[in-house]
Design an enzyme around this catalytic site. Structure first.
Site, mmCIF file in Angstrom:
data_model
loop_
_atom_site.group_PDB
_atom_site.id
_atom_site.type_symbol
_atom_site.label_atom_id
_atom_site.label_comp_id
_atom_site.label_asym_id
_atom_site.label_seq_id
_atom_site.Cartn_x
_atom_site.Cartn_y
_atom_site.Cartn_z
ATOM 1 N N TYR A 114 -7.880 10.729 -17.515
ATOM 2 C CA TYR A 114 -9.225 10.886 -16.936
ATOM 3 C C TYR A 114 -10.101 11.792 -17.808
ATOM 4 O O TYR A 114 -11.318 11.627 -17.864
ATOM 5 C CB TYR A 114 -9.142 11.449 -15.511
ATOM 6 C CG TYR A 114 -8.582 10.459 -14.520
ATOM 7 C CD1 TYR A 114 -9.362 9.401 -14.055
ATOM 8 C CD2 TYR A 114 -7.281 10.561 -14.059
ATOM 9 C CE1 TYR A 114 -8.853 8.480 -13.153
ATOM 10 C CE2 TYR A 114 -6.761 9.636 -13.160
ATOM 11 C CZ TYR A 114 -7.555 8.600 -12.717
ATOM 12 O OH TYR A 114 -7.053 7.679 -11.831
ATOM 13 N N LYS B 111 -3.856 2.461 -14.185
ATOM 14 C CA LYS B 111 -3.828 3.363 -15.330
ATOM 15 C C LYS B 111 -2.553 4.184 -15.270
ATOM 16 O O LYS B 111 -2.052 4.391 -14.148
ATOM 17 C CB LYS B 111 -5.048 4.280 -15.384
ATOM 18 C CG LYS B 111 -5.440 5.021 -14.114
ATOM 19 C CD LYS B 111 -4.494 5.886 -13.381
ATOM 20 C CE LYS B 111 -3.876 7.083 -14.051
ATOM 21 N NZ LYS B 111 -2.978 7.844 -13.091
HETATM 22 P P1 NAD Z 1 4.456 5.725 -5.993
HETATM 23 O O1 NAD Z 1 5.690 6.417 -6.433
HETATM 24 O O2 NAD Z 1 3.818 6.193 -4.738
HETATM 25 O O3 NAD Z 1 4.736 4.157 -5.833
HETATM 26 C C1 NAD Z 1 5.442 3.421 -6.801
HETATM 27 C C2 NAD Z 1 5.969 2.145 -6.167
HETATM 28 O O4 NAD Z 1 6.717 1.445 -7.152
HETATM 29 C C3 NAD Z 1 6.898 2.398 -4.982
HETATM 30 O O5 NAD Z 1 6.589 1.490 -3.969
HETATM 31 C C4 NAD Z 1 8.288 2.115 -5.559
HETATM 32 O O6 NAD Z 1 9.191 1.629 -4.583
HETATM 33 C C5 NAD Z 1 7.972 1.050 -6.593
HETATM 34 N N1 NAD Z 1 8.963 0.961 -7.671
HETATM 35 C C6 NAD Z 1 9.451 -0.181 -8.163
HETATM 36 N N2 NAD Z 1 10.317 0.051 -9.139
HETATM 37 C C7 NAD Z 1 10.405 1.384 -9.266
HETATM 38 C C8 NAD Z 1 11.158 2.242 -10.122
HETATM 39 N N3 NAD Z 1 11.990 1.752 -11.041
HETATM 40 N N4 NAD Z 1 10.994 3.579 -9.969
HETATM 41 C C9 NAD Z 1 10.121 4.087 -9.073
HETATM 42 N N5 NAD Z 1 9.387 3.313 -8.235
HETATM 43 C C10 NAD Z 1 9.521 1.979 -8.333
HETATM 44 O O7 NAD Z 1 3.438 5.784 -7.202
HETATM 45 P P2 NAD Z 1 1.863 5.644 -7.131
HETATM 46 O O8 NAD Z 1 1.258 6.988 -7.017
HETATM 47 O O9 NAD Z 1 1.479 4.619 -6.156
HETATM 48 O O10 NAD Z 1 1.539 5.138 -8.628
HETATM 49 C C11 NAD Z 1 1.708 3.791 -9.004
HETATM 50 C C12 NAD Z 1 0.786 3.485 -10.200
HETATM 51 O O11 NAD Z 1 -0.557 3.678 -9.784
HETATM 52 C C13 NAD Z 1 0.992 4.403 -11.396
HETATM 53 O O12 NAD Z 1 0.840 3.687 -12.579
HETATM 54 C C14 NAD Z 1 -0.105 5.426 -11.272
HETATM 55 O O13 NAD Z 1 -0.520 5.978 -12.501
HETATM 56 C C15 NAD Z 1 -1.209 4.616 -10.647
HETATM 57 N N6 NAD Z 1 -2.136 5.431 -9.817
HETATM 58 C C16 NAD Z 1 -3.453 5.284 -10.022
HETATM 59 C C17 NAD Z 1 -4.339 6.039 -9.298
HETATM 60 C C18 NAD Z 1 -5.821 5.881 -9.496
HETATM 61 O O14 NAD Z 1 -6.569 6.693 -8.982
HETATM 62 N N7 NAD Z 1 -6.280 4.857 -10.185
HETATM 63 C C19 NAD Z 1 -3.874 6.955 -8.358
HETATM 64 C C20 NAD Z 1 -2.515 7.063 -8.165
HETATM 65 C C21 NAD Z 1 -1.637 6.290 -8.909
#
Ligand code: NAD
Length: 373
Positions: A226, A141
């Site tokens: 949410y 999401k």
């Molecule tokens: P994060 O920043 O921790 O991780 C993002 C990952 O994407 C990193 O490994 C990064 O290296 C990679 N990446 C690749 N191309 C990139 C770019 N151009 N810019 C930035 N990063 C890049 O983020 P996250 O918190 O893991 O979130 C990732 C996704 O998961 C988002 O869509 C977020 O909304 C979703 N999420 C969902 C939940 C949930 O509870 N369902 C919780 C957190 C995050």
């Protein structure tokens, strides 16, 4: 007050519908995966995580607890991370991809499903590439950053005959299943008012969540979804109109591209109103509903939990679960059985949320009530 910074949000990890038989020609699970199961007495659904950031770490932990799914592959732009994950999760070299050679996953029979955990604007590209490679997809999401993107993702998955889910972990969480029951079954009568808020203080100017092109928007996209989701599944209705207001920009350096906070009001056809707020500027995590003959509420209510809640009849008391493992198991089991995923977690559901988010932004920008058609 409990600190809900992104870090502590993540630390909370410590804790921690039926489907009908497929009529369409989905690729049979049995022909997809060759990897043998470890505990479940059949083949597990083999998942490749695409993007190895914070949430992928939580999903990897969930996959370790999962009965029906296993972590079989990874997609990452960082060779060092690939090496680390390979060792930690015992991932064969041939199941490791980068963003350039990802399409070769088509030839890999050990991967059944790609779980896209990249920043929001990248969900579309990797969902479509995964679908064209013949893999089922779960995308995180928000499903993507526009309704147009969501429609393209749904079409690509349909064309490829693969299933598409959005990572709505709370759809399987016991407190949330209960508020859905209380609302939809009208246990306290018709719900009239919902207040839903989720926010945390953001302090990292390099965070992609603050860049409009890759995040699509600010806290509304990331957290407000949410509030939208919970009000929709508690009422079992779709909002017909919205009004919205951006909050003050208290840190122009952090919030030069996305909103610092936003308040919005959704009107539902049965007469209920949901007043919602979402922020990167203050900490809040609650859900409240008032119905004709009683109330129910949770705080923490919309984050990773552990949740606390009560109704007019007393405390809510449900076991704490691993939300990611539970979600993955529900999805994995259905795909293994060649059944359709229930509509409340599919791409169509993700699209509905993005449609509402677009209307909320339009309302905040224009100061006008926006009808959702
Ligand atoms: P994060 O920043 O921790 O991780 C993002 C990952 O994407 C990193 O490994 C990064 O290296 C990679 N990446 C690749 N191309 C990139 C770019 N151009 N810019 C930035 N990063 C890049 O983020 P996250 O918190 O893991 O979130 C990732 C996704 O998961 C988002 O869509 C977020 O909304 C979703 N999420 C969902 C939940 C949930 O509870 N369902 C919780 C957190 C995050």
């Amino acid at each position: 007050m409990k600190d809900l910074s992104r870090r502590s949000f993540l630390q909370n990890l410590g804790m921690s519908a039926g489907a009908t038989t497929l009529a369409l020609a989905l690729p049979s699970f049995a022909t997809l995966s060759k990897k043998e199961s470890r505990t479940y007495p059949g083949k597990k659904l083999n998942v490749a995580l695409c993007g190895l950031g914070n949430y992928a770490g939580m999903l990897a932990y969930g996959l370790e607890q999962s009965q029906y799914c296993s972590l079989a592959g990874i997609v990452t732009g960082h060779p060092a991370k690939a090496e680390e994950w390979k060792k930690q999760y015992n991932i064969p070299e041939k199941n490791i991809y980068n963003y350039q050679n990802f399409d070769k996953i088509r030839n890999n029979e050990d991967i059944d499903l790609v779980y896209v955990v990249l920043p929001n604007a990248l969900h579309k590209e990797f969902t479509i590439r995964a679908a064209r490679a013949g893999k089922h997809v779960i995308t995180e999401k928000p499903m993507s950053i526009s309704t147009k993107d969501c429609e393209a993702m749904i079409k690509a998955c349909k064309d490829a005959g693969v299933q598409l889910a959005v990572g709505y972990r709370l759809h399987y969480e016991p407190y949330h299943l209960e508020i859905k029951r209380l609302g939809q079954k009208k246990i306290f009568g018709q719900v009239r008012l919902i207040e839903a808020s989720l926010g945390y203080k953001s302090d990292d100017p390099t965070q992609w969540r603050l860049k409009k092109a890759i995040a699509g928007g600010g806290p509304l996209m990331d957290l407000g979804i949410y509030c939208i989701q919970s009000s929709r599944y508690v009422l079992g209705e779709e909002p017909i109109s919205v009004t919205a207001q951006f909050g003050p920009n208290t840190n122009k350096k952090l919030f030069s591209e996305v909103e610092a906070s936003i308040n919005w009001q959704m009107n539902f056809p049965g007469g209920a109103v949901c007043s919602a707020a979402s922020s990167y500027n203050y900490n809040v995590d609650r859900f409240f509903a008032s119905a004709d003959e009683g109330q129910f509420e949770m705080s923490p209510g919309l984050s990773y939990g552990p949740f606390k809640g009560k109704t007019s009849n007393g405390e809510l008391n449900f076991p704490e679960i691993n939300q990611q493992a539970t979600q993955l198991d529900a999805i994995g089991k259905l795909i293994i059985e060649n059944k359709y995923l229930p509509s409340h977690i599919t791409g169509e559901e993700g699209l509905k949320d993005i449609k509402i988010i677009e209307a909320v932004y339009a309302a905040a920008r224009s100061g006008k009530k926006i009808m959702i058609g």
